[in-house]
Design a protein around this motif. Structure first.
Motif, PDB file in Angstrom:
ATOM      1  N   ALA A  21       0.648  -1.727   0.256  1.00 21.25           N
ATOM      2  CA  ALA A  21       0.082   0.165  -0.285  1.00 21.25           C
ATOM      3  C   ALA A  21       1.068   1.130   0.667  1.00 21.25           C
ATOM      4  O   ALA A  21       1.947   0.868   0.822  1.00 21.25           O
ATOM      5  N   PRO A  22       0.531   2.811  -0.803  1.00 25.56           N
ATOM      6  CA  PRO A  22       1.316   3.201  -0.656  1.00 25.56           C
ATOM      7  C   PRO A  22       1.399   4.234   0.686  1.00 25.56           C
ATOM      8  O   PRO A  22       0.570   4.034   1.256  1.00 25.56           O
ATOM      9  N   GLY A  23       1.971   5.408   0.779  1.00 21.48           N
ATOM     10  CA  GLY A  23       2.287   5.651   2.037  1.00 21.48           C
ATOM     11  C   GLY A  23       1.642   6.793   2.292  1.00 21.48           C
ATOM     12  O   GLY A  23       0.886   7.311   1.183  1.00 21.48           O
ATOM     13  N   PRO A  24       1.886   6.625   3.346  1.00 21.65           N
ATOM     14  CA  PRO A  24       0.887   9.108   3.505  1.00 21.65           C
ATOM     15  C   PRO A  24       1.647   9.892   3.042  1.00 21.65           C
ATOM     16  O   PRO A  24       2.371   9.955   2.253  1.00 21.65           O
ATOM     17  N   VAL A  25       0.548  10.776   2.600  1.00 31.18           N
ATOM     18  CA  VAL A  25       1.366  11.943   2.070  1.00 31.18           C
ATOM     19  C   VAL A  25       0.971  13.165   2.980  1.00 31.18           C
ATOM     20  O   VAL A  25      -0.090  13.650   3.952  1.00 31.18           O
ATOM     21  N   PHE A  26       2.068  13.855   3.021  1.00 34.87           N
ATOM     22  CA  PHE A  26       2.301  14.869   3.889  1.00 34.87           C
ATOM     23  C   PHE A  26       2.584  16.669   3.379  1.00 34.87           C
ATOM     24  O   PHE A  26       2.225  16.320   2.303  1.00 34.87           O
ATOM     25  N   THR A  27       2.235  17.419   4.069  1.00 39.59           N
ATOM     26  CA  THR A  27       1.660  18.782   3.571  1.00 39.59           C
ATOM     27  C   THR A  27       3.025  19.319   3.594  1.00 39.59           C
ATOM     28  O   THR A  27       3.263  21.046   3.036  1.00 39.59           O
ATOM     29  N   SER A  28       4.188  19.079   4.581  1.00 38.80           N
ATOM     30  CA  SER A  28       5.173  19.291   4.536  1.00 38.80           C
ATOM     31  C   SER A  28       6.289  18.497   4.498  1.00 38.80           C
ATOM     32  O   SER A  28       6.335  17.617   4.760  1.00 38.80           O
ATOM     33  N   GLN A  29       7.744  19.227   3.827  1.00 35.69           N
ATOM     34  CA  GLN A  29       8.990  18.401   3.433  1.00 35.69           C
ATOM     35  C   GLN A  29       9.800  17.441   5.585  1.00 35.69           C
ATOM     36  O   GLN A  29       9.697  16.539   5.486  1.00 35.69           O
ATOM     37  N   TYR A  30       9.062  18.267   6.416  1.00 32.91           N
ATOM     38  CA  TYR A  30       9.581  17.606   7.666  1.00 32.91           C
ATOM     39  C   TYR A  30       8.817  17.025   7.842  1.00 32.91           C
ATOM     40  O   TYR A  30       9.040  15.790   8.777  1.00 32.91           O
ATOM     41  N   ASP A  31       7.359  16.959   7.925  1.00 31.61           N
ATOM     42  CA  ASP A  31       6.526  15.853   8.713  1.00 31.61           C
ATOM     43  C   ASP A  31       7.452  14.205   7.735  1.00 31.61           C
ATOM     44  O   ASP A  31       7.085  13.252   8.361  1.00 31.61           O
ATOM     45  N   ALA A  32       7.185  15.083   6.892  1.00 31.24           N
ATOM     46  CA  ALA A  32       7.021  13.403   6.143  1.00 31.24           C
ATOM     47  C   ALA A  32       8.411  12.958   6.493  1.00 31.24           C
ATOM     48  O   ALA A  32       8.953  11.355   6.719  1.00 31.24           O
ATOM     49  N   GLU A  33      10.022  13.778   6.860  1.00 32.39           N
ATOM     50  CA  GLU A  33      11.162  13.226   6.800  1.00 32.39           C
ATOM     51  C   GLU A  33      10.818  12.288   8.232  1.00 32.39           C
ATOM     52  O   GLU A  33      11.309  11.895   9.303  1.00 32.39           O
ATOM     53  N   GLN A  34       9.738  13.308   8.758  1.00 39.51           N
ATOM     54  CA  GLN A  34      10.043  12.477  10.757  1.00 39.51           C
ATOM     55  C   GLN A  34       8.974  11.637  10.879  1.00 39.51           C
ATOM     56  O   GLN A  34       9.038  10.836  11.394  1.00 39.51           O
ATOM     57  N   TRP A  35       8.720  11.403   9.646  1.00 39.29           N
ATOM     58  CA  TRP A  35       7.319  10.223   9.488  1.00 39.29           C
ATOM     59  C   TRP A  35       8.597   8.865   9.400  1.00 39.29           C
ATOM     60  O   TRP A  35       8.402   8.071   9.636  1.00 39.29           O
ATOM     61  N   LEU A  36       9.052   9.381   8.251  1.00 40.75           N
ATOM     62  CA  LEU A  36      10.769   8.179   8.132  1.00 40.75           C
ATOM     63  C   LEU A  36      11.318   8.145   9.156  1.00 40.75           C
ATOM     64  O   LEU A  36      11.769   6.604   9.486  1.00 40.75           O
ATOM     65  N   GLY A  37      11.793   8.947   9.922  1.00 43.03           N
ATOM     66  CA  GLY A  37      12.386   8.839  11.621  1.00 43.03           C
ATOM     67  C   GLY A  37      12.200   8.245  11.573  1.00 43.03           C
ATOM     68  O   GLY A  37      12.723   7.214  13.466  1.00 43.03           O
ATOM     69  N   GLU A  38      10.127   7.581  12.327  1.00 41.27           N
ATOM     70  CA  GLU A  38       9.791   7.103  13.064  1.00 41.27           C
ATOM     71  C   GLU A  38       9.356   5.538  13.044  1.00 41.27           C
ATOM     72  O   GLU A  38       9.022   4.956  13.726  1.00 41.27           O
ATOM     73  N   HIS A  39       9.359   5.792  11.616  1.00 44.13           N
ATOM     74  CA  HIS A  39       9.163   4.218  11.086  1.00 44.13           C
ATOM     75  C   HIS A  39      10.005   3.239  10.246  1.00 44.13           C
ATOM     76  O   HIS A  39       9.851   2.244   9.400  1.00 44.13           O
ATOM     77  N   TRP A  40      10.784   3.910  10.134  1.00 44.52           N
ATOM     78  CA  TRP A  40      11.967   3.099   9.177  1.00 44.52           C
ATOM     79  C   TRP A  40      12.090   1.890   9.936  1.00 44.52           C
ATOM     80  O   TRP A  40      11.948   0.626   9.169  1.00 44.52           O
ATOM     81  N   ARG A  41      11.759   1.368  11.015  1.00 42.10           N
ATOM     82  CA  ARG A  41      12.524  -0.417  11.395  1.00 42.10           C
ATOM     83  C   ARG A  41      11.057  -0.621  11.292  1.00 42.10           C
ATOM     84  O   ARG A  41      11.248  -1.965  10.359  1.00 42.10           O
ATOM     85  N   GLU A  42      10.394  -0.408  10.875  1.00 39.56           N
ATOM     86  CA  GLU A  42       9.353  -1.513  10.299  1.00 39.56           C
ATOM     87  C   GLU A  42       8.774  -1.135   9.027  1.00 39.56           C
ATOM     88  O   GLU A  42       8.861  -2.427   8.379  1.00 39.56           O
ATOM     89  N   LEU A  43       9.575  -0.428   8.562  1.00 33.10           N
ATOM     90  CA  LEU A  43       9.993  -0.537   6.862  1.00 33.10           C
ATOM     91  C   LEU A  43      10.727  -1.329   6.436  1.00 33.10           C
ATOM     92  O   LEU A  43      10.481  -1.971   5.844  1.00 33.10           O
ATOM     93  N   ALA A  44      11.834  -1.270   7.265  1.00 32.91           N
ATOM     94  CA  ALA A  44      13.042  -2.185   7.276  1.00 32.91           C
ATOM     95  C   ALA A  44      12.358  -4.307   6.705  1.00 32.91           C
ATOM     96  O   ALA A  44      12.837  -4.859   6.574  1.00 32.91           O
ATOM     97  N   ALA A  45      11.820  -3.737   8.090  1.00 35.80           N
ATOM     98  CA  ALA A  45      10.842  -5.251   8.464  1.00 35.80           C
ATOM     99  C   ALA A  45      10.289  -5.621   7.196  1.00 35.80           C
ATOM    100  O   ALA A  45      10.336  -7.052   7.214  1.00 35.80           O
ATOM    101  N   ASP A  46       9.585  -4.643   6.902  1.00 32.83           N
ATOM    102  CA  ASP A  46       9.058  -5.214   5.461  1.00 32.83           C
ATOM    103  C   ASP A  46       9.624  -5.011   4.481  1.00 32.83           C
ATOM    104  O   ASP A  46       8.805  -5.438   3.604  1.00 32.83           O
ATOM    105  N   GLY A  47      10.271  -5.220   4.428  1.00 30.95           N
ATOM    106  CA  GLY A  47      11.449  -5.540   3.052  1.00 30.95           C
ATOM    107  C   GLY A  47      12.201  -4.408   1.882  1.00 30.95           C
ATOM    108  O   GLY A  47      12.325  -4.077   1.729  1.00 30.95           O
TER     109      GLY A  47
END
Length: 69
Positions: A21-47
């Protein structure tokens, strides 16, 4: 005027787009980067091996490698 849309294109090890499924859409670069910083472990576990930041569909930065967990 619409707000800019920031999103991550998630890629697997061979550089192709992740088929999930596509990831979320953000209205700022900061929010997008913060989301990646919070979720990278889950993403890595998903390949996910890399994430490419897109601004309104255009690549905004080099890929970010997601280290395996």
């Amino acid at each position: 005027m619409t707000a800019p849309q920031w999103e991550w294109r998630l890629e697997v090890a061979d550089g192709t787009r992740h088929g999930g499924a596509p990831g979320p859409v953000f209205t700022s670069q900061y929010d997008a980067e913060q989301w990646l910083g919070e979720h990278w472990r889950e993403l890595a576990a998903d390949g996910i091996a890399a994430a490419v930041l897109l601004n309104d569909g255009t690549r905004a930065a080099p890929p970010v490698d997601i280290p395996a967990v």
